[in-house]
Every structure is written in structure tokens, then in C-alpha cells.
Design an enzyme around this catalytic site. Structure first.
Site, PDB file in Angstrom:
ATOM      1  N   SER A 110      41.985  37.885  39.028  1.00 49.59           N
ATOM      2  CA  SER A 110      42.284  37.806  37.702  1.00 49.59           C
ATOM      3  C   SER A 110      42.798  36.627  37.214  1.00 49.59           C
ATOM      4  CB  SER A 110      43.286  38.891  37.322  1.00 49.59           C
ATOM      5  OG  SER A 110      43.400  39.581  35.968  1.00 49.59           O
ATOM      6  N   ASP A 250      34.864  46.855  35.121  1.00 45.30           N
ATOM      7  CA  ASP A 250      35.834  45.667  35.105  1.00 45.30           C
ATOM      8  C   ASP A 250      36.049  45.437  33.489  1.00 45.30           C
ATOM      9  OD1 ASP A 250      37.623  43.664  35.538  1.00 45.30           O
ATOM     10  OD2 ASP A 250      36.436  43.102  37.221  1.00 45.30           O
ATOM     11  N   HIS A 277      39.030  46.896  37.819  1.00 42.46           N
ATOM     12  CA  HIS A 277      39.640  45.644  37.971  1.00 42.46           C
ATOM     13  C   HIS A 277      39.936  45.214  39.331  1.00 42.46           C
ATOM     14  CE1 HIS A 277      41.091  41.882  36.254  1.00 42.46           C
ATOM     15  NE2 HIS A 277      42.232  41.976  36.449  1.00 42.46           N
TER      16      HIS A 277
END
Length: 299
Positions: A110, A250, A277
Site C-alpha cells: 500500500s 483491490d 487489498h
């Protein structure tokens, strides 16, 4: 369950302390895999399962970025303190303090993927490989993609989100309820959250200083200091073999990841079809298989 750590502690970072956890032998001939967590403002906990890489022969370092977890908390620090350069400096300091700067792989998830890409673009001599997981290449591009995902939510959900964002009531129960509709689709899709993911979420809630300042009140309402940040211009400078990882569902969409694939010279991309995610938690066996194959290719 993650294997037991071989060392834990803190290193000095100016007047502050960065907490770290080592699994395996840092003197191994294989590069140390340094895990750079997301947020910004999260902790290492939700990536703890990747300590299992040590059982495959790669030493692993987890750490908590400044402001959260076991590292120094600075709840009074203003927005001018929390910068990308601060966290790049912290990462560089950690690598040198632990003695792994001459032989390492970065795995950033991320926000940690963007941070790792920015660090890799500096072409550090000891970097052997880069893994960018579930990471946008540009916050402005990601914001455009998030608007598309929000528009596809069930009727009324995005309207509730927008109304509360406009009113500044993003801490209201109705906003949180609507927010979870998005999260259940695009952040973590399994019905039960693993304890390590819950631990990281609780850490953000306990001290949201960094998250609120740099990101914003939610994953999809990015109004913090990072809202205009992009690493797109840096990507052609990355000289190491790079692995892109993302989930089909995602919140960081294919479009938000695409610049990495287009601009990094030596890159491959794996999309996990059943994940959002967190494919390392949603499809852990396949994730580990893909990651180990990539690491072996560096040998």
C-alpha cells in the site's frame, strides 16, 4: 502463526526510536527482506505472516514507522513534520543501523509500496529487488479510480459518504457504516478478520495522527498531505527486478497500478483473482508461492 523473532528492539533515528523485529539470520548470504507497511500510520502487525519467508531461507525485518506501534509517537507534531522525506530517512537509517544496507530486498505494501519505490529510485547499491504490493503509483490517479469504485457501491451508500464528507462528519456512525460497505468489497473480503489485521487497525485507532494527517479519514477519502503525491516520474530510475502484486477487487485498481508496469524497466505483475487489498491474507498460500518464486529468481 508467524515464526518467533530472532531479535527485537529499537534503533535511534535522530531523537526518536524506530521499533523493529528480525526473523532469521541477518548474516545470511541471501538478501534480507525488509517489509514496509502501509497507512501511512499503520503498523507491522498485519504483515506478520510474511515472517514465514525466514523458513524458506530469507531473513525478514518488520518495523513500525515513526508515529505508530512500538516506535516513537508524536501526537502533537504538525503536518509539516510528517513528510515523505521523513519516512525515507527513517527507512535508510534502519537499513544501515541493522547492517543490511548492502544486501536487501524491499517489500512495500500500500503506501509502503510507494515509499519503497521512491527509495528504490535512488538506486541504493545494496538493493537486490523490489516488491510493490497493492500500491498506487499516484494519489491523484488513485483518487480518480476510487471515485469509480464508490459510484458502483449499492444505492445510497456513496451518497451517505459524500454528504458526511461535505459536512465534516466522517466520525459519525452512518459514515462508518457506509465506509465498511466499501471496505468489505475492496479492502478485505473474507468474513473474519485475522488477529494481525485487527491489531494494525486498532493501532491506527489508538493514535490516528499520521493517518489522518497524511491520508485522511478513510481509505477512499484522501484529503491529507499525500493527496497530490506521485512516484510516476521516479519509476524509470528503478534498476532492480520488480514484482507487482495486486488483487482483482483491490481498492488500488489496475489503473492505479498500471504506471509501475509501464515505466519500471524490469517488472512482472501478478493479480490475485480472489483478493482485494490484502492478498497475503486473502490468498496466503498462492501469495507465498509467487513471492518465493520471485525471490529465488534473484539468486
Amino acid at each position: 502463526m508467524a515464526p518467533a523473532p530472532s531479535a527485537r528492539g529499537t534503533v535511534a533515528f535522530g531523537p526518536y526510536r524506530t521499533w523493529y523485529r528480525v526473523t532469521g539470520d541477518l548474516q545470511s548470504a541471501r538478501p534480507t527482506v525488509v517489509l514496509v507497511h502501509g497507512g501511512p500510520g499503520s503498523t507491522h502487525d498485519y504483515l506478520l505472516s510474511l515472517a514465514a519467508l525466514a523458513e524458506h531461507g530469507w531473513p525478514v525485518v518488520h518495523y513500525d514507522q515513526l508515529g505508530n506501534g512500538g516506535s516513537t509517537h508524536l501526537p502533537q507534531a504538525g503536518a509539516d513534520f510528517w513528510t515523505v522525506e521523513l519516512f525515507l530517512g527513517e527507512l535508510d537509517n534502519l537499513l544501515h543501523s541493522l547492517g543490511v544496507a548492502d544486501n536487501f530486498v524491499l517489500l512495500g505494501q500500500s503506501w509502503g509500496g510507494m515509499l519503497s519505490a521512491a527509495y528504490a529510485a535512488r538506486q541504493p547499491e545494496g538493493l537486490r529487488g523490489l516488491v510493490v504490493a497493492n500500491s498506487p503509483a499516484s494519489y491523484p490517479l488513485w483518487t480518480e479510480e476510487l471515485a469509480v469504485l464508490r459510484a458502483q457501491l449499492p444505492p445510497g451508500v456513496n451518497e451517505t459518504l459524500l454528504a458526511n464528507e461535505a459536512a465534516g462528519t466522517t466520525d459519525s456512525p452512518e459514515y462508518l457504516e457506509a465506509m465498511n460497505v466499501f471496505y468489505d468489497r475492496h479492502v478485505f473480503r473474507l468474513p473474519e478478520k485475522p488477529t494481525e489485521l485487527t491489531a494494525s487497525m486498532m493501532e491506527i485507532a489508538n493514535d490516528p495522527t499520521v493517518y489522518f494527517t497524511m491520508n485522511g479519514p478513510s481509505e477512499f477519502h484522501v484529503v491529507g498531505t499525500l493527496r497530490d503525491w506521485s512516484v510516476v516520474d521516479l519509476l524509470p530510475r528503478i534498476q532492480v527486478p520488480t514484482l507487482l502484486l495486486s488483487g482483482r477487487h483491490d481498492e488500488v485498481t489496475v489503473g492505479a497500478v498500471q504506471p509501475y508496469y509501464d515505466l519500471i524497466p524490469d517488472v512482472r505483475w501478478e493479480i490475485f483473482e480472489e483478493s482485494s487489498h490484502g492478498p497475503h491474507l486473502e490468498e496466503p498460500a498462492l501469495f507465498m508461492k509467487v513471492l518465493v518464486e520471485y525471490l529465488r529468481s534473484l539468486d
